[in-house]
Design an enzyme around this catalytic site. Structure first.
Site: not given
Length: 566
Positions: A195, A247
């Site tokens: 990430d 997201d």
């Protein structure tokens, strides 16, 4: 010499894959988009051993694992932090919070594997401040953390922060990443999400790619999140998937940090439509555009209506996105479970092709992709939030002309033969997904599913159809033999798709039912990622026929992708 063997048959129909703009990762993984579950959306910042096991249990008991949902991915917040960032082990790697995972990560991975599933893990770039402060040694080397850290710069991190950048000009930096990857491999990790990736972290992605490969364990490599499209060819070369946006979660729930229900909303889902249109060209076997978690399973409380959830899954399937569920698998509703287990939708996702958008007008959108057997899969959407809308597409827009037999893929019902266009009046957020079979469509036979003598099915070059191609051994007589079915006897046009990365012609004899038809030249195509077509006419008998392609020189034949029979 390799033994003669028959490759495994595909469980889903394969679609045509256009030549990719850059080589895909050649680690041999994720030939089809990954399917499974990830902890972030529902479990969020509070993962633990009990919760992870419960979700793995539910993946199996629900029947989802049998449909291909096999990854159980532990996302962020499994680590232990203090006031200076991540607590680290003796070699400077993140320490797992033993209060959350008292049995350790290997025990959890073993539990997941025992259920026939695969285990995923999470990391971000860099080295923890605590590792540098304590000047931890780099495992297997004489180097230490201070030798490899660039303390003038920090990396993006969403949990404990305090991650210094690595100086990759020092050999200890790669050794550190290798040691971390080796630890994960020893635990049984099958999937790794890194990430906080952006344009400034290419060196980190390259280091992790090298590190995962040197472990010797196949580990699906995923990048996150909101990656810049300017580096799309780089992500494609190095990884098996990459998040194209932020997201999908709305962070609008009632719990801490916006956790709890709802998990998402329609605006977050529909924003992926434009992203999918922009990124479409970069998807293909070995590397996929990731549109984030699939928020289906817990009914309307996830923040989407049933119509919107069907559109959500339709779009992820059409775009060939990984299908990683973000919902609570221990509380699946019957309506949502039926959506997730729909074999026709799963086949559309697993066909290996990302759809193209051909209509984008207000709330109306239409996407299409062509199947190997000549079918077209077409999705129509009303992306609005109020009012019905009639969405239309002509067959010419979809990529073909003439009448076609239409099947509704959500219901499985036939809609008959339709002459030249298709329309549907859709509720807000509703979709219609159809398969259109034009008259006279060609049938594709993938080489990796044929009988191979002195060669192997491989996937280490880009642009192929299906799950791979056949690489013949460099010997006279190596061959690939297809079983071709014909409804009636007569002449057929046969197209052989091949690649020859050398400058030397690699001729093959084409034989039908044991009788040689002709010997064809297969000249160089420039490189092994560039494919070309060779077409000839053959006579077939009614029923099953064999078509054998045999190399006639010591160089063997070219790489063979498929055989199309009209």
């Amino acid at each position: 010499m390799r033994a003669v063997f028959a490759a495994l048959a595909l469980t889903a129909t394969c679609l045509t894959v256009p030549a990719a703009p850059a080589a895909a990762s050649d680690n041999g993984l994720s030939i089809r988009p990954a399917m499974g579950w990830s902890s972030w959306s529902f479990v969020r910042r509070w993962p633990d051993e009990t919760k992870m096991k419960a979700q793995a249990d539910a993946l199996v008991s629900s029947g989802l694992a049998d449909k291909g949902y096999v990854y159980v991915n532990l996302d962020d917040f499994y680590q232990k932090c203090d006031s200076n960032g991540f607590v680290v082990d003796n070699y400077g790697r993140w320490a797992v919070d033993s209060a959350k995972f008292p049995s350790g990560i290997k025990a959890l991975a073993d539990y997941v594997h025992a259920k026939g599933l695969k285990f995923g893990f999470y990391v971000t770039p860099g080295i923890a401040k605590n590792a540098v402060t304590a000047n931890k040694p780099i495992e297997g080397t004489s180097y230490h953390a201070k030798d490899i850290a660039d303390t003038s710069q920090t990396h993006k991190n969403y949990n404990c922060k305090n991650m210094y950048r690595l100086n990759y000009s020092h050999p200890g930096a790669q050794a550190f990443i290798n040691s971390w990857a080796d630890q994960m491999a020893s635990w049984g990790v099958d999937y790794l999400k890194i990430d906080g990736v952006d344009a400034s972290t290419v060196a980190d992605v390259e280091a992790w790619d090298k590190a995962l490969r040197q472990t010797g364990r196949p580990i699906n490599f995923a990048l996150s999140n909101n990656l810049p499209i300017a580096q799309a060819t780089t992500w494609k070369r190095l990884a098996n998937s990459w998040r194209t946006q932020g997201d999908v979660e709305c962070y609008c729930g009632s719990g801490p940090n916006g956790s709890g229900y709802p998990l998402t909303d329609w605006s977050h889902v529909v924003s992926r439509f434009n992203s999918a249109a922009s990124w479409q060209q970069y998807a293909g076997p070995g590397g996929w555009n990731d549109y984030d978690s699939l928020q289906i399973g817990n009914g309307d409380q996830v923040g989407l209506t049933a119509d919107q959830r069907r559109s959500h899954m339709t779009h992820w399937a059409m775009a060939a996105s990984p299908l990683l569920l973000g919902t609570d698998l221990t509380a699946l509703t019957s309506v949502d479970l039926a959506m997730l287990k729909n074999d026709r939708l799963i086949a559309v996702n697993q066909d290996g092709v990302a759809a193209q958008r051909v209509v984008n007008s207000g709330v109306n959108q239409v996407w299409r992709k062509r199947e190997a057997n000549g079918d077209y899969v077409i999705a129509l959407y009303n992306t609005g939030t109020s009012g019905n809308s009639t969405v239309s597409v002509t067959w010419a827009q979809a990529g073909f002309t003439g009448p076609a037999a239409v099947t509704n893929l959500w219901s499985g019902a036939s809609e008959g033969t339709i002459a030249s266009s298709y329309s549907a009046t859709l509720r807000p957020g509703e979709t219609r997904l159809i398969r259109a079979r034009p008259a006279g469509a060609a049938t594709r036979y993938e080489a990796e599913n044929a009988t191979i003598s002195q060669g192997a099915a491989e996937s280490n070059h880009s642009g192929f159809s299906g799950t791979g191609f056949v690489n013949a051994d460099n010997v006279t007589g190596s061959y690939v033999e297809f079983t071709v079915n014909a409804a009636e006897a007569g002449s057929r046009t046969v197209t052989i798709r091949y690649a020859n990365g050398t400058s030397v012609n690699r001729p093959m004899t084409v034989a039908v039912n044991g009788a040689a038809v002709q010997t064809r030249d297969f000249p160089g195509t420039g490189d092994w990622d560039t494919w070309a077509d060779a077409t000839l006419t053959v006579s077939l008998n009614a029923g099953a026929n064999t078509v054998r392609l045999t190399g006639t020189t010591a160089n063997g034949g070219p790489n063979v992708d498929y055989l199309d029979v009209s």
